[in-house]
Design a protein around this motif. Structure first.
Motif, short mmCIF file in Angstrom:
data_model
loop_
_atom_site.label_atom_id
_atom_site.label_comp_id
_atom_site.label_asym_id
_atom_site.label_seq_id
_atom_site.Cartn_x
_atom_site.Cartn_y
_atom_site.Cartn_z
N ARG A 283 15.10 38.40 8.95
CA ARG A 283 14.83 37.33 9.92
C ARG A 283 16.02 36.38 9.94
NH1 ARG A 283 10.21 35.31 12.14
NH2 ARG A 283 8.93 36.48 10.66
N GLY A 284 16.48 36.01 11.14
CA GLY A 284 17.61 35.09 11.26
C GLY A 284 18.96 35.74 11.01
N ARG A 285 19.00 37.08 11.06
CA ARG A 285 20.24 37.81 10.80
C ARG A 285 20.55 38.76 11.95
NH1 ARG A 285 22.01 37.64 5.55
NH2 ARG A 285 20.71 36.36 4.20
N VAL A 286 21.80 39.15 12.01
CA VAL A 286 22.28 40.03 13.09
C VAL A 286 23.13 41.14 12.49
CG1 VAL A 286 24.29 38.56 13.57
CG2 VAL A 286 23.40 40.04 15.36
N ALA A 287 23.03 42.33 13.08
CA ALA A 287 23.83 43.49 12.66
C ALA A 287 24.62 43.99 13.87
CB ALA A 287 22.93 44.59 12.12
N PHE A 288 25.64 44.80 13.60
CA PHE A 288 26.56 45.25 14.65
C PHE A 288 26.72 46.77 14.65
CE2 PHE A 288 27.84 41.02 13.26
CZ PHE A 288 27.88 40.34 14.47
N TRP A 289 27.13 47.29 15.80
CA TRP A 289 27.45 48.71 15.97
C TRP A 289 28.35 48.85 17.19
CZ3 TRP A 289 23.64 52.36 18.75
CH2 TRP A 289 23.01 51.73 19.80
N LYS A 290 28.42 50.05 17.77
CA LYS A 290 29.18 50.30 18.99
C LYS A 290 30.66 49.90 18.86
CE LYS A 290 27.13 50.14 22.98
NZ LYS A 290 26.46 49.63 24.18
N GLY A 291 31.29 50.35 17.79
CA GLY A 291 32.71 50.10 17.62
C GLY A 291 33.06 48.86 16.85
N VAL A 292 32.09 48.06 16.48
CA VAL A 292 32.36 46.90 15.63
C VAL A 292 32.59 47.43 14.21
CG1 VAL A 292 31.45 44.76 14.66
CG2 VAL A 292 30.97 45.35 17.06
N THR A 293 33.69 47.02 13.59
CA THR A 293 34.02 47.45 12.24
C THR A 293 33.51 46.42 11.25
OG1 THR A 293 36.01 48.56 13.03
CG2 THR A 293 35.93 48.04 10.68
N VAL A 294 32.69 46.87 10.30
CA VAL A 294 32.18 46.01 9.24
C VAL A 294 32.81 46.47 7.95
CG1 VAL A 294 30.14 45.25 7.97
CG2 VAL A 294 30.01 45.60 10.45
#
Length: 94
Positions: free
Chosen positions: A81-92
Motif C-alpha cells: 500500500r502506498g508503493r509503486v512498481a515499474f516495468w516496460k523498459g524501466v531499469t531497476v
C-alpha cells in the motif's frame, strides 16, 4: 539504494523497497516529482487486488502504463500500500 531509470532519467530512488514476485515496490514519495501521470488502465491480481497504472514521463518522452500500484491491496499484500512498481523498459537496479 535501489534506483529506477527510464529514458536516461532517474525516476525513483529509495533504500525502503518491498519486493513482491520479483518486483521492487518504491514508496510513492521516492518517485521523482512530475514523472508519473494517471492512467485509466487497471488489472486484477487474485491475491493482491486491483492495480491502477501510471504512465511515466521523462526527458520529453512517455512510457504508457509503465508503473503500477494497488490503491486498496488485499490483506495478503498490505505491505505494498502506498508503493509503486515499474516495468516496460524501466531499469531497476541496486
Amino acid at each position: 539504494m535501489t534506483e529506477a531509470w527510464w529514458n536516461d532519467t532517474l525516476i525513483a530512488r529509495s533504500d525502503d523497497i518491498v519486493t513482491v514476485e520479483g518486483n521492487a515496490y518504491f514508496p510513492l514519495d521516492a518517485v521523482t516529482p512530475g514523472v508519473l501521470e494517471d492512467s485509466a488502465t487497471t488489472s486484477v491480481c487474485p491475491w493482491k487486488g486491483t492495480a491502477s497504472y501510471y504512465s511515466v514521463r521523462a526527458n520529453g518522452a512517455e512510457n504508457r502504463d509503465a508503473a503500477w500500484y494497488y490503491p486498496e491491496p488485499k490483506d495478503a499484500a498490505k505491505e505494498i500500500r502506498g508503493r509503486v512498481a515499474f516495468w516496460k523498459g524501466v531499469t531497476v537496479k541496486n
